[in-house]
Design a protein around this motif. Structure first.
Motif: not given
Length: 385
Positions: A125-147
């Motif tokens: 609630a105090k973290s404006p840039h935090f994204v909590w993404q729930h995905v199914n168990k078949e696979g999760a995407p990997i952001s190509s822009h993660s440092q």
């Protein structure tokens, strides 16, 4: 799902991944952090999930208290009695001699999981840039822009898709809840049998309902799993003895295969592995999740050190340097904990006479030489930095 840009990407919504996210955001609420979670969104969907009693050290409690993530339902351990079934050698550890509130705590895995989810939502609630993404168990995407990419999704020993170094102990752990006649509150028992450790531990259900972890060969464990309740209790009584009276009832028997996996290198470029993604341990010393939580806490400190600074300092070189510093800072604790657990898992399952005698002498040494006992207990409770 479309790609999401972030500074820190955490794969894994189990306790270690959640804790790492929470500690990072608590210290740096503006972190651009993405958490990929394969678990359901609704906590209620986890109500029937893993009910194993997990051992958490007092050091882990102190860490989790910093993010208000300590479960209400838990059982404290004040005394630990360690012995060999049918052999000489015993040791007793108490909270009084170690000057601690407790030697450890037993908590259901699902309670740890849900409590950390709730704690992270408060921080979210105090973290404006935090994204909590729930995905199914078949696979999760990997952001190509993660440092920086944090791998915190390891799973159980037999479910892991990586094997780098380690061993299959040829053992399974049969877990369950047992009702006993005469248990003392806050007492834990560890008996080393001819096939492996048999632990009887407190539970939050009260002094007469205890957690059981019975390690043995896969064949013996499977056989015990299929026994009737009456025959199982008779077998358990024969192996454990009568120190806590009669075993009256068994419920919720489950079987888990045991082994050791560990990565020799826990960082590579901008990636880092923590918790069960970095190492899975035998439960003999109850150190697996405790080591993972220490991983998460210390990694969060390194991440905050990099990403809370000036943007021009968040270079690839600085990020890699921070991760290498993290790996170096974890080296002694990881090596000690993995080595100690592996040693105990192998030595305490051998029936060779010289080793049996040495085990008895080692337990006696723990009892009669307090400095040795204190050093071992502190390693179990707080790790080594």
């Amino acid at each position: 799902m479309s790609e999401l840009s972030c500074d820190i990407l955490i794969h894994g919504g189990g306790p270690v991944g959640l804790a790492c996210a929470a500690w990072t955001l608590q210290k740096f609420p503006d972190a651009k952090l993405l958490l990929i979670d394969r678990n359901p969104v609704d906590d209620a969907d986890l109500a029937a999930a893993d009910s194993r009693g997990i051992a958490l050290s007092h050091g882990s409690k102190l860490l989790l208290d910093t993010i208000n993530a300590w479960p209400k339902d838990c059982a404290d351990i004040h005394r630990v009695h360690v012995s060999q079934a049918g052999r000489f050698g015993r040791a007793l550890m108490t909270r009084e001699e170690l000057k601690q509130d407790a030697l450890g705590h037993i908590i259901r895995y699902r309670d740890i999981h849900v409590t950390l989810r709730k704690a992270l939502r408060v921080i979210q609630a105090k973290s404006p840039h935090f994204v909590w993404q729930h995905v199914n168990k078949e696979g999760a995407p990997i952001s190509s822009h993660s440092q920086c990419i944090v791998h915190a999704e390891g799973g159980l020993f037999t479910k892991q898709d990586w094997v780098e170094s380690g061993r299959d102990y040829g053992q399974s752990a049969l877990v369950g809840l047992i009702e006993v006649e005469n248990a003392a509150p806050h007492q834990a028992w560890e008996r080393f049998t001819s096939e492996g450790p048999l632990a009887v531990l407190p539970s939050h259900y009260g002094p007469h309902i205890l957690n059981m972890v019975w390690c043995g060969s896969p064949e013996s464990s499977q056989y015990r799993l299929q026994l009737s309740d009456a025959d199982f209790l008779k077998s358990l009584q024969s192996e454990f003895g009568s120190r806590i009276g009669r075993f009256l009832k068994i419920q919720d028997r489950r079987l888990y295969e045991l082994g050791l996996n560990y990565r020799k290198e826990i960082t590579k470029d901008n990636e880092v592995w923590i918790g069960n993604a970095a190492q899975t341990l035998h439960p003999v010393a109850g150190q697996g999740l405790n080591l993972g939580l220490r991983d998460a806490f210390l990694l969060a400190e390194k991440l905050v050190g990099v990403f809370s600074g000036a943007p021009e300092n968040q270079t690839t070189a600085n990020i890699q340097s921070a991760l290498e510093g993290y790996a170096q800072s974890r080296k002694v604790d990881r090596t000690t904990t993995i080595g100690l657990t592996d040693f105990m898992a192998r030595v305490f399952t051998s029936n060779l006479t010289p080793i049996v005698v040495a085990r008895g002498l080692a337990l006696s040494a723990l009892q009669w030489f307090p400095p040795i006992k204190t050093a071992l207990a502190r390693q179990m409770m707080f790790g080594r930095r």
